[in-house]
Design a protein around this motif. Structure first.
Motif, mmCIF file in Angstrom:
data_model
loop_
_atom_site.group_PDB
_atom_site.id
_atom_site.type_symbol
_atom_site.label_atom_id
_atom_site.label_comp_id
_atom_site.label_asym_id
_atom_site.label_seq_id
_atom_site.Cartn_x
_atom_site.Cartn_y
_atom_site.Cartn_z
ATOM 1 N N ARG A 159 31.695 -4.697 -1.288
ATOM 2 C CA ARG A 159 31.542 -4.284 -2.661
ATOM 3 C C ARG A 159 30.620 -3.007 -2.988
ATOM 4 O O ARG A 159 31.108 -2.212 -3.498
ATOM 5 N N TYR A 184 29.201 -24.133 -5.826
ATOM 6 C CA TYR A 184 29.090 -23.638 -4.494
ATOM 7 C C TYR A 184 29.684 -24.534 -3.548
ATOM 8 O O TYR A 184 30.437 -24.086 -2.721
ATOM 9 N N THR A 223 18.911 -15.277 4.873
ATOM 10 C CA THR A 223 19.346 -14.162 4.450
ATOM 11 C C THR A 223 19.491 -13.992 3.069
ATOM 12 O O THR A 223 18.831 -14.919 2.589
ATOM 13 N N TYR A 236 19.981 -16.450 -0.153
ATOM 14 C CA TYR A 236 19.025 -17.530 -0.609
ATOM 15 C C TYR A 236 18.463 -17.097 -2.099
ATOM 16 O O TYR A 236 17.592 -17.656 -2.581
#
Ligand SMILES: NC(=O)c1ccc[n+]([C@@H]2O[C@H](COP(=O)([O-])OP(=O)(O)OC[C@H]3O[C@@H](n4cnc5c(N)ncnc54)[C@H](OP(=O)(O)O)[C@@H]3O)[C@@H](O)[C@H]2O)c1
Ligand SMILES: *[C@@H]1O[C@H](CO)[C@@H](O)[C@H](O)[C@H]1NC(C)=O
Ligand SMILES: *[C@@H]1O[C@H](CO)[C@@H](O)[C@H](O)[C@H]1NC(C)=O
Length: 297
Positions: A72, A205, A242, A245
């Motif tokens: 993106r 999720y 990463t 979180y």
């Protein structure tokens, strides 16, 4: 929806997370075997500008594959490309605009890619969001479902003919979906896919990752039945420190950064996990033994 059905997925996802952490803690350190060169092969990695995706791109480019990062954020993408080229001067790595929260952006990405007439040997559906606040994609779907699952569904579907064309018996094309152990806490809420009646970021999720997994195995079966030289699999990277979180509830976020150093696959070792994933891709293994029961194909 009752309070219980709201809270249960939350409890479940943290229990699953705890289990993954424990298994990771007690599993042997992983050593990277020698990798085959990947010259002449073309790979697309969604969300390859940072995190797990970045490590995968870096290693594949280092072995000579042409890798296209679909992402993106152009700035982030170009920075990733530059860093990789600094490390491997010959690296054939590039960035292409791809927003999985927009089906139109997915179509445009594929159009541009196909316009170049390149082969496609490997598609890694890695991009993902986790625990983001309730929101909709451009097409009106709930964010987790839209980005993690539907965007990748369309991308895979549109690229499947190219993958099939490039697959050979001696060297299959591959689709790898980066799922998550969170799928274990997932439930597909067919009556309320977008969570509009009662939104739970945790539930959303888990649902998106379960959906990805179910489609992976279905696609795999269909490709095998059709006799195509394309294999497909889904992998679970375990817990890697990463940016994923960053939407964790802030007290947990604090706890997470404290234990991350100890328990998560941090920094260099996050790349170590990516190597597991990478090995699966490079060697064409589907059932590679991960340090925990993470692979499903
Ligand atoms: N880290 C873990 O412990 C863990 C555990 C299980 C599974 N996973 C899975 O591993 C995958 C990679 O996660 P990560 O840990 O490396 O997280 P990350 O560092 O947050 O990376 C996610 C990547 O996805 C991209 N992305 C997000 N939304 C996008 C969109 N709409 N269109 C295109 N790209 C988009 C992000 O780019 P921008 O946001 O900059 O656009 C970023 O490059 C995810 O599928 C995740 O669910 C991770
Ligand atoms: C989810 O949202 C999309 C887009 O607005 C809509 O087409 C779809 O019917 C919704 N699905 C459910 C089950 O609510
Ligand atoms: C990957 O996920 C997409 C949907 O997100 C699905 O269509 C496809 O079958 C899956 N493929 C593999 C190989 O897991």
């Amino acid at each position: 929806m009752s309070f219980l059905s709201y809270i249960l997925p939350i409890i479940k996802i943290y229990l699953v997370g705890l289990k993954v952490l424990l298994v990771q803690m007690f599993s042997r350190a992983f050593r990277l075997p020698a990798m085959p060169r990947q010259d002449g092969r073309v790979a697309i990695v969604t969300g390859g500008a940072r995190g797990i995706g970045y490590e995968v791109v870096r290693h594949m480019a280092g072995l000579g594959a042409r890798v296209i990062i679909g992402g993106r954020d152009e700035q982030e993408g170009l920075t990733a490309v530059r860093r990789i080229r600094e490390e491997y001067r010959e690296a054939k790595v590039e960035f292409e605009q791809l927003d999985l929260a927009s089906l139109q952006s997915v179509r445009r990405f594929v159009q541009r890619f196909k316009g170049r007439g390149l082969p496609l040997n490997i598609l890694i559906n890695n991009a993902g969001v986790m625990l983001v606040p309730e929101g909709r994609t451009e097409d009106g779907f709930e964010q987790h479902l839209g980005v993690n699952y539907l965007g990748h569904l369309l991308l895979t579907w549109l690229l499947l003919d190219t993958l099939k064309d490039c697959g050979k018996r001696s060297s299959c094309s591959r689709v790898v979906n980066v799922s998550s152990s969170a799928h274990r806490a997932g439930r597909i809420r067919l009556d309320d896919l977008n969570g509009s009646r009662c939104y739970s970021a945790h539930g959303a999720y888990c649902q998106s990752k379960l959906a990805l997994l179910l489609f992976s195995s279905r696609l795999h079966d269909e490709l095998q039945d059709g006799g195509f030289a394309v294999t497909s699999c889904a992998v679970d990277p375990g817990m890697v420190d990463t940016a994923l979180y960053r939407h964790l509830w802030s007290p947990l976020r604090l706890a997470q950064s404290a234990v991350a150093r100890l328990l998560f696959r941090v920094g260099a070792s996050s790349s170590i996990f990516s190597l597991h994933l990478f090995i699966m891709v490079a060697r064409g293994h589907i059932m590679v033994e991960l340090p925990y029961a993470g692979s499903t194909c």
